[in-house]
Scaffold this motif. Structure first.
Motif, PDB file in Angstrom:
ATOM      1  N   SER A   1       0.886  -1.143  -0.281  1.00  0.00           N
ATOM      2  CA  SER A   1      -0.043   0.047   0.140  1.00  0.00           C
ATOM      3  C   SER A   1       0.793   1.328   0.046  1.00  0.00           C
ATOM      4  O   SER A   1       0.453   2.150  -0.635  1.00  0.00           O
ATOM      5  CB  SER A   1      -1.038  -0.019   1.220  1.00  0.00           C
TER       6      SER A   1
ATOM      7  N   LEU B   1       1.124   3.971  -3.057  1.00  0.00           N
ATOM      8  CA  LEU B   1       0.804   5.312  -3.160  1.00  0.00           C
ATOM      9  C   LEU B   1       1.927   6.298  -3.252  1.00  0.00           C
ATOM     10  O   LEU B   1       1.683   7.402  -4.182  1.00  0.00           O
ATOM     11  CB  LEU B   1       0.167   5.705  -1.565  1.00  0.00           C
TER      12      LEU B   1
ATOM     13  N   THR C   1     -12.204   4.721   4.319  1.00  0.00           N
ATOM     14  CA  THR C   1     -10.976   3.952   3.290  1.00  0.00           C
ATOM     15  C   THR C   1     -11.783   3.443   2.025  1.00  0.00           C
ATOM     16  O   THR C   1     -11.642   3.985   0.918  1.00  0.00           O
ATOM     17  CB  THR C   1     -10.209   2.973   3.861  1.00  0.00           C
ATOM     18  N   SER C   2     -12.853   2.708   2.502  1.00  0.00           N
ATOM     19  CA  SER C   2     -13.688   2.108   1.279  1.00  0.00           C
ATOM     20  C   SER C   2     -14.356   3.235   0.657  1.00  0.00           C
ATOM     21  O   SER C   2     -14.438   3.228  -0.983  1.00  0.00           O
ATOM     22  CB  SER C   2     -14.688   1.015   1.835  1.00  0.00           C
TER      23      SER C   2
ATOM     24  N   SER D   1     -11.771   5.464  -1.234  1.00  0.00           N
ATOM     25  CA  SER D   1     -11.058   4.783  -2.489  1.00  0.00           C
ATOM     26  C   SER D   1     -11.817   4.255  -3.707  1.00  0.00           C
ATOM     27  O   SER D   1     -11.617   4.493  -4.784  1.00  0.00           O
ATOM     28  CB  SER D   1     -10.291   3.433  -1.915  1.00  0.00           C
TER      29      SER D   1
ATOM     30  N   LEU E   1     -12.577   7.380  -5.913  1.00  0.00           N
ATOM     31  CA  LEU E   1     -11.591   7.750  -6.770  1.00  0.00           C
ATOM     32  C   LEU E   1     -11.376   6.749  -7.786  1.00  0.00           C
ATOM     33  O   LEU E   1     -11.154   7.214  -8.965  1.00  0.00           O
ATOM     34  CB  LEU E   1     -10.409   7.768  -5.729  1.00  0.00           C
ATOM     35  N   VAL E   2     -11.852   5.527  -7.659  1.00  0.00           N
ATOM     36  CA  VAL E   2     -11.711   4.734  -8.745  1.00  0.00           C
ATOM     37  C   VAL E   2     -12.927   5.001  -9.700  1.00  0.00           C
ATOM     38  O   VAL E   2     -12.547   4.819 -10.989  1.00  0.00           O
ATOM     39  CB  VAL E   2     -12.028   3.214  -8.174  1.00  0.00           C
TER      40      VAL E   2
ATOM     41  N   GLN F   1      -3.703   3.869 -10.880  1.00  0.00           N
ATOM     42  CA  GLN F   1      -4.271   4.479  -9.830  1.00  0.00           C
ATOM     43  C   GLN F   1      -5.425   3.482  -9.189  1.00  0.00           C
ATOM     44  O   GLN F   1      -5.473   3.496  -8.046  1.00  0.00           O
ATOM     45  CB  GLN F   1      -4.770   6.204  -9.989  1.00  0.00           C
ATOM     46  N   SER F   2      -6.408   3.214 -10.006  1.00  0.00           N
ATOM     47  CA  SER F   2      -7.521   2.396  -9.775  1.00  0.00           C
ATOM     48  C   SER F   2      -6.979   1.178  -9.016  1.00  0.00           C
ATOM     49  O   SER F   2      -7.617   0.529  -8.263  1.00  0.00           O
ATOM     50  CB  SER F   2      -8.373   2.168 -10.906  1.00  0.00           C
TER      51      SER F   2
ATOM     52  N   HIS G   1      -5.949   1.613  -5.559  1.00  0.00           N
ATOM     53  CA  HIS G   1      -7.078   1.920  -4.567  1.00  0.00           C
ATOM     54  C   HIS G   1      -8.115   0.954  -4.466  1.00  0.00           C
ATOM     55  O   HIS G   1      -8.488   0.721  -3.500  1.00  0.00           O
ATOM     56  CB  HIS G   1      -7.797   3.223  -5.155  1.00  0.00           C
TER      57      HIS G   1
ATOM     58  N   THR H   1      -6.449  -1.448  -1.836  1.00  0.00           N
ATOM     59  CA  THR H   1      -6.772  -0.934  -0.514  1.00  0.00           C
ATOM     60  C   THR H   1      -8.166  -1.434  -0.125  1.00  0.00           C
ATOM     61  O   THR H   1      -8.160  -1.850   0.987  1.00  0.00           O
ATOM     62  CB  THR H   1      -6.566   0.531  -0.605  1.00  0.00           C
ATOM     63  N   VAL H   2      -9.194  -1.276  -0.650  1.00  0.00           N
ATOM     64  CA  VAL H   2     -10.694  -1.364  -0.305  1.00  0.00           C
ATOM     65  C   VAL H   2     -10.654  -3.028  -0.145  1.00  0.00           C
ATOM     66  O   VAL H   2     -11.201  -3.346   0.892  1.00  0.00           O
ATOM     67  CB  VAL H   2     -11.680  -1.279  -1.664  1.00  0.00           C
TER      68      VAL H   2
END
Length: 282
Positions: free
Chosen positions: A35, A39, A166-167, A170, A173-174, A186-187, A190, A193-194
């Motif tokens: 992670s 980032l 976070t979910s 993220s 942003l996705v 980027q996706s 993210h 992370t989710v």
């Protein structure tokens, strides 16, 4: 508790449990490193100062994940001991040491048959000492649950809030990056992370749910035993006391009494995440 009730130990089982805990820690550490690197790769700054900032910024999240993992390990140990109680009540026959070892696979309860020596159905329903010992084991398990519940309540609440924030961020942003056309690197970070926070929450919730289910199975097994016409009134009375004990002292994990920590929370979490994403999109 184990040393008082079941003094015999099994070093091989203990080592297996310790190895599995080390594997869990390695997985959490790998997710933390991935992670942080992801980032850093997304923002791609010219200086390593941002990387140091990311590392120290994510340390509290990493430490809380380790505490959350320790909480799950203790819940699994409670679940294994509840399985042993259910195994004895359900079979009402000779306790198989191999089966118990396979069920337990944890600290120092290797030779439970040394303490709960049962040879037949008649012996099972006549020996009140066995029932009283099971009651004593359950009371100690309940006290252990209360200690775990109070010790890790803050960690559970922080982890749950972290999952929500976070979910939502993220996934938003996705969706934003996919609609913009520039989504690949980027996706993936993210979305990873989710997936990490949701899967870890679901994993712990499942173990808590299984522990609650094992405690409820004790009541079902007692019902089956009391339908046996061969048991005496004294034994039946002792079994009913055991059933009332389980009802009055349920194995449930409720951090600060705010919510019940089981699989129903996962459905609520998914619903809350979807609701806030819709609000952000609007």
């Amino acid at each position: 508790m184990d040393k008082e009730l079941l003094p015999k130990s099994n070093i091989e089982i203990y080592r297996r449990e310790r190895i599995s805990s080390i594997i869990y820690i390695i997985i959490i550490t790998a997710c933390f490193v991935a992670s942080t690197v992801g980032l850093f790769w997304i923002h791609a700054p010219d200086t390593l100062l941002y990387f140091v900032y990311l590392v120290f910024g994510n340390i509290p999240f990493f430490v809380n994940n380790l505490q959350f993992l320790q909480f799950m390990t203790l819940v699994r140990k409670i679940n294994r001991r509840l399985k042993i109680i259910n195994y004895i009540l359900k079979n009402q026959t000779k306790v198989d040491q191999t089966v118990l070892t396979r069920i337990l696979r944890s600290n120092i309860i290797g030779n439970i048959s040394e303490n709960l020596r049962v040879t037949s159905v008649t012996d099972t329903i006549k020996h009140l000492d066995d029932i009283q010992l099971l009651q004593s084991i359950y009371i100690n398990l309940y006290r252990t649950k209360e200690t775990i519940n109070s010790t890790y309540s803050m960690s559970i609440v922080c982890q749950t809030i972290t999952v929500y924030i976070t979910s939502v961020l993220s996934l938003y942003l996705v969706i934003y990056e996919v609609s913009d056309g520039d989504w690949a690197p980027q996706s993936i970070v993210h979305f990873g992370t989710v997936s990490h926070v949701l899967l870890m929450l679901a994993w712990v919730l499942m173990n808590c749910h299984l522990a609650c289910g094992e405690a409820n199975s004790i009541i079902e097994n007692i019902h089956q035993m009391t339908t046996n016409s061969n048991i005496s009134q004294t034994v039946e009375s002792d079994l009913l006391k055991f059933k009332l004990l389980v009802k009055d002292m349920p194995i449930e994990f409720t951090p600060y009494g705010l919510f019940k920590f089981d699989m129903s929370l996962l459905c609520s979490t998914v619903g809350i995440i979807c609701t806030y994403i819709i609000i952000l999109l609007q």
